[in-house]
Design an enzyme around this catalytic site. Structure first.
Site, mmCIF file in Angstrom:
data_model
loop_
_atom_site.group_PDB
_atom_site.id
_atom_site.type_symbol
_atom_site.label_atom_id
_atom_site.label_comp_id
_atom_site.label_asym_id
_atom_site.label_seq_id
_atom_site.Cartn_x
_atom_site.Cartn_y
_atom_site.Cartn_z
ATOM 1 N N TRP A 158 0.816 -1.216 0.000
ATOM 2 C CA TRP A 158 0.000 0.000 0.000
ATOM 3 C C TRP A 158 0.853 1.271 0.000
ATOM 4 O O TRP A 158 0.317 2.355 -0.190
ATOM 5 C CB TRP A 158 -0.922 0.016 1.240
ATOM 6 C CG TRP A 158 -0.181 -0.329 2.501
ATOM 7 C CD1 TRP A 158 -0.126 -1.568 3.090
ATOM 8 C CD2 TRP A 158 0.647 0.523 3.298
ATOM 9 N NE1 TRP A 158 0.700 -1.527 4.201
ATOM 10 C CE2 TRP A 158 1.178 -0.255 4.352
ATOM 11 C CE3 TRP A 158 0.994 1.873 3.222
ATOM 12 C CZ2 TRP A 158 2.039 0.272 5.317
ATOM 13 C CZ3 TRP A 158 1.866 2.400 4.179
ATOM 14 C CH2 TRP A 158 2.373 1.594 5.205
ATOM 15 N N ASN A 159 2.173 1.160 0.257
ATOM 16 C CA ASN A 159 2.925 2.409 0.452
ATOM 17 C C ASN A 159 3.194 3.166 -0.853
ATOM 18 O O ASN A 159 3.320 4.389 -0.842
ATOM 19 C CB ASN A 159 4.219 2.158 1.242
ATOM 20 C CG ASN A 159 5.180 1.237 0.562
ATOM 21 O OD1 ASN A 159 4.821 0.530 -0.372
ATOM 22 N ND2 ASN A 159 6.416 1.214 1.029
ATOM 23 N N LYS A 182 -2.111 -8.432 -7.799
ATOM 24 C CA LYS A 182 -2.915 -8.305 -6.577
ATOM 25 C C LYS A 182 -2.437 -7.070 -5.828
ATOM 26 O O LYS A 182 -1.360 -7.063 -5.240
ATOM 27 C CB LYS A 182 -2.748 -9.540 -5.685
ATOM 28 C CG LYS A 182 -3.709 -9.491 -4.517
ATOM 29 C CD LYS A 182 -3.129 -10.070 -3.250
ATOM 30 C CE LYS A 182 -3.997 -9.727 -2.070
ATOM 31 N NZ LYS A 182 -3.936 -8.287 -1.701
ATOM 32 N N PRO A 183 -3.234 -5.983 -5.852
ATOM 33 C CA PRO A 183 -2.823 -4.786 -5.104
ATOM 34 C C PRO A 183 -3.125 -4.968 -3.623
ATOM 35 O O PRO A 183 -3.889 -5.866 -3.239
ATOM 36 C CB PRO A 183 -3.718 -3.693 -5.700
ATOM 37 C CG PRO A 183 -4.933 -4.408 -6.197
ATOM 38 C CD PRO A 183 -4.514 -5.811 -6.556
ATOM 39 N N ALA A 184 -2.581 -4.101 -2.791
ATOM 40 C CA ALA A 184 -2.886 -4.150 -1.356
ATOM 41 C C ALA A 184 -4.363 -3.819 -1.145
ATOM 42 O O ALA A 184 -4.913 -2.967 -1.852
ATOM 43 C CB ALA A 184 -2.022 -3.136 -0.625
ATOM 44 N N GLY A 236 7.108 -6.432 -0.216
ATOM 45 C CA GLY A 236 6.430 -6.442 1.084
ATOM 46 C C GLY A 236 7.369 -6.914 2.174
ATOM 47 O O GLY A 236 8.593 -6.752 2.062
ATOM 48 N N SER A 237 6.799 -7.547 3.193
ATOM 49 C CA SER A 237 7.619 -7.879 4.362
ATOM 50 C C SER A 237 8.516 -9.088 4.089
ATOM 51 O O SER A 237 8.198 -9.957 3.265
ATOM 52 C CB SER A 237 6.722 -8.178 5.564
ATOM 53 O OG SER A 237 6.121 -9.438 5.386
ATOM 54 N N GLU A 258 11.269 -7.968 -3.148
ATOM 55 C CA GLU A 258 11.773 -6.667 -2.684
ATOM 56 C C GLU A 258 11.204 -6.521 -1.284
ATOM 57 O O GLU A 258 10.020 -6.274 -1.107
ATOM 58 C CB GLU A 258 11.285 -5.584 -3.650
ATOM 59 C CG GLU A 258 12.139 -4.349 -3.619
ATOM 60 C CD GLU A 258 11.565 -3.325 -2.681
ATOM 61 O OE1 GLU A 258 11.988 -3.340 -1.498
ATOM 62 O OE2 GLU A 258 10.699 -2.549 -3.109
ATOM 63 N N LEU A 259 12.061 -6.756 -0.286
ATOM 64 C CA LEU A 259 11.577 -6.952 1.088
ATOM 65 C C LEU A 259 12.021 -5.816 2.015
ATOM 66 O O LEU A 259 12.408 -4.753 1.572
ATOM 67 C CB LEU A 259 12.063 -8.324 1.586
ATOM 68 C CG LEU A 259 11.717 -9.497 0.639
ATOM 69 C CD1 LEU A 259 12.316 -10.800 1.123
ATOM 70 C CD2 LEU A 259 10.208 -9.635 0.446
ATOM 71 N N CYS A 292 10.488 1.215 2.188
ATOM 72 C CA CYS A 292 11.499 0.200 2.532
ATOM 73 C C CYS A 292 12.893 0.807 2.551
ATOM 74 O O CYS A 292 13.806 0.226 3.133
ATOM 75 C CB CYS A 292 11.498 -0.913 1.501
ATOM 76 S SG CYS A 292 9.933 -1.710 1.385
ATOM 77 N N GLU A 389 12.765 -2.745 11.577
ATOM 78 C CA GLU A 389 12.327 -1.726 10.627
ATOM 79 C C GLU A 389 11.162 -0.958 11.281
ATOM 80 O O GLU A 389 10.200 -1.567 11.740
ATOM 81 C CB GLU A 389 11.861 -2.404 9.336
ATOM 82 C CG GLU A 389 11.587 -1.433 8.221
ATOM 83 C CD GLU A 389 11.218 -2.132 6.907
ATOM 84 O OE1 GLU A 389 10.670 -3.239 6.948
ATOM 85 O OE2 GLU A 389 11.481 -1.535 5.854
HETATM 86 C C1 SIN Z 1 9.578 0.800 -1.329
HETATM 87 O O1 SIN Z 1 9.343 1.326 -0.262
HETATM 88 O O2 SIN Z 1 9.553 -0.428 -1.462
HETATM 89 C C2 SIN Z 1 9.891 1.582 -2.578
HETATM 90 C C3 SIN Z 1 10.462 2.891 -2.322
HETATM 91 C C4 SIN Z 1 10.967 3.552 -3.579
HETATM 92 O O3 SIN Z 1 10.800 3.045 -4.704
HETATM 93 O O4 SIN Z 1 11.568 4.598 -3.434
#
Ligand code: SIN
Length: 486
Positions: A158-159, A182-184, A236-237, A258-259, A292, A389
């Protein structure tokens, strides 16, 4: 529907499968709420594993012709998609802020970032070259083709409701794959707006499908069990990433991950402190600290810590918190009550163990999930805030005595996504960049994301890279053809 964009054709409440706007088979719907106000924006189809299976079937059917499309055809559709998204920047940005909460200026910049992946991969589609190898036998010729892997399942957070989708979908489609996304569940509207614009851009039915739903496990199971799905790409996580990787092992599916991160932000004694403060604000408080790659731990040379802290606190105290739709807001709400509680727990754990709050530290007087931008001093590695985190607007500061110690603290984590450091010394620049065990390193900057460069982590922060030329290769298979010619 009861919000300012309700009548926009970009707002859709059904899933998108095989080119059709589709209700969930069960008839179920899920709520989409504005995190700034708690208000119900609308209800969206709450799709299940069965719906995901239909979307996979549609994507598999579409793949049989899309894989033979010309690169120039795929490039043209992606270019159109990019143009339409940019033309609709304002509407998509407002939608994004409504369901996600980030300030409108950040949403606009996310829409442009999302569109940039479409443009970049429209160009890369034309450069997926194979190889002709020097032969080992005069009667034979050796060729290597790059072919699309097949149907791709994407699961995104969702971010960044737009950019995390296009960072996966644009290279997949450029390579000739088809996709089920599949979106959040918090942010399906942006994903469905992308699908609407994709259709207008000329994506054939089934090439891009969107399956919104609350039951992430059922949809992920559909992805991992169905033999038509060749690859999964997840942001995600780390905990969920490990489960998906284990599930992919059953059928040897490709996976990109991408965690989570735990980014150090190191300030050496020769740093330009004004620049470091600016970079720290950008890296830490972008998206209310919910990225992230956000700076998660500030490591500051003891000799300059007081000077840095006073400048940093002055800047952080000026950040304005509020509804992202209001002009001039720097920091929106956090995504949920649960996210706020995690931040509160980390702060009280740190304070119990000796940290002091230099500013913020509490829920914001606006209520809901608004939280004060916070700076903590005297942090040490025993505190949760130094090892977990945070994913929130809290900047914990600890000190170091030497370059070696800074690098040791920075690398003392299983996360290895992004790291930042500030120095004016060229010698230190090389030494530190080479030693940091991170996939992305920012030197004298707090902003590193771009479609041009490879984004991804080392250790438990992930597998593979997104963006850049490298980001398309993960959506291709190599096929070696050995041909006897005489
Ligand atoms: C993310 O938080 O996974 C992506 C952040 C970004 O692309 O800058």
């Amino acid at each position: 529907m009861n919000f300012e964009l309700a009548s926009s054709e970009l707002v859709n409440q059904r899933g998108y499968i095989g080119g059709e706007w589709t209700n969930a088979r069960s008839g179920k719907e899920m709520e989409v709420r504005n995190p700034a106000t708690g208000e119900l924006l609308t209800r969206v189809a709450d799709m299940s594993g069965e719906d995901a299976a239909s979307a996979i079937a549609a994507a598999a059917h579409a793949f049989s012709s899309w894989k033979f499309s010309l690169a120039s055809e795929r490039a043209a559709v992606l270019k159109n998609w990019n143009r339409l998204l940019l033309e609709n920047e304002e509407v998509v940005a407002r939608l994004l802020t409504l369901e996600q909460g980030k300030p409108l200026a950040e949403s606009r910049s996310e829409v442009r970032y999302a569109a940039a992946f479409m443009e970049w991969y429209s160009e890369e589609a034309k450069r997926l070259n194979g190889e002709i190898l020097p032969t080992y036998d005069k009667t034979k010729r050796l060729l290597v083709l790059r072919q699309p892997v097949g149907v791709v399942g994407t699961i995104t957070p969702w971010n960044f409701p737009a950019a995390m989708i296009t960072r996966k979908v644009a290279p997949a489609i450029a390579a000739g794959c088809t996709v089920v996304s599949k979106p959040a569940p918090q942010t399906p509207l942006t994903a469905l707006a992308l699908a609407y614009l994709g259709e207008k851009a000329g994506l054939p039915a089934g090439v891009f499908n969107v399956v919104p739903g609350l039951d992430a496990i059922a949809i992920a199971d559909a992805f991992t069990n169905d033999e038509h799905v060749a690859k999964i790409s997840f942001t995600g996580s780390t905990a969920v990433g490990k489960k998906l990787m284990a599930a992919c092992a059953r059928k040897i599916k490709r996976i990109s991950l991408e965690l989570g991160g735990n980014a150090p932000f190191i300030i050496f004694d020769d740093a330009d402190l004004e620049a470091a403060v600016l970079g720290a604000i950008q890296s830490k408080f972008r998206n209310t600290g919910q990225t992230c790659v956000c700076a998660n731990r500030f490591l500051v040379d003891r000799k300059v810590v007081k000077a840095f802290e006073s400048r940093f606190v002055e800047a952080v105290s000026k950040l304005s918190v509020g509804n992202g739709l209001v002009a001039g807001i720097d920091q929106g709400p956090m995504i949920s009550e649960e996210a706020v509680r995690k931040v509160e727990e980390q702060i009280s754990d740190a304070c119990r163990k000796g940290a002091s709050v230099l500013c913020g530290g509490h829920r914001h007087s606006l209520g809901g999930s608004f939280f004060q931008p916070t700076v903590l001093s005297d942090v040490n590695p025993s505190m949760r805030v130094a090892s977990e985190e945070t994913f929130g607007p809290v900047a914990p500061i600890q000190t170091f005595e030497s370059d070696e110690q800074a690098i040791e603290i920075a690398n003392d984590t299983r996360a290895g996504l992004a790291a930042y450091f500030y120095t004016q010394s060229i010698e230190r620049y090389w030494r530190v960049s080479e030693r940091l065990e991170y996939g992305i390193v920012g030197h004298n900057t707090g902003l590193i994301s771009t479609e041009i460069a490879p984004f991804g982590g080392m250790k438990e922060s992930g597998l593979g890279r997104e963006g850049s030329h490298h980001g398309i290769l993960d959506y291709t298979e190599l096929k070696y053809i050995c041909s006897r010619v005489s």
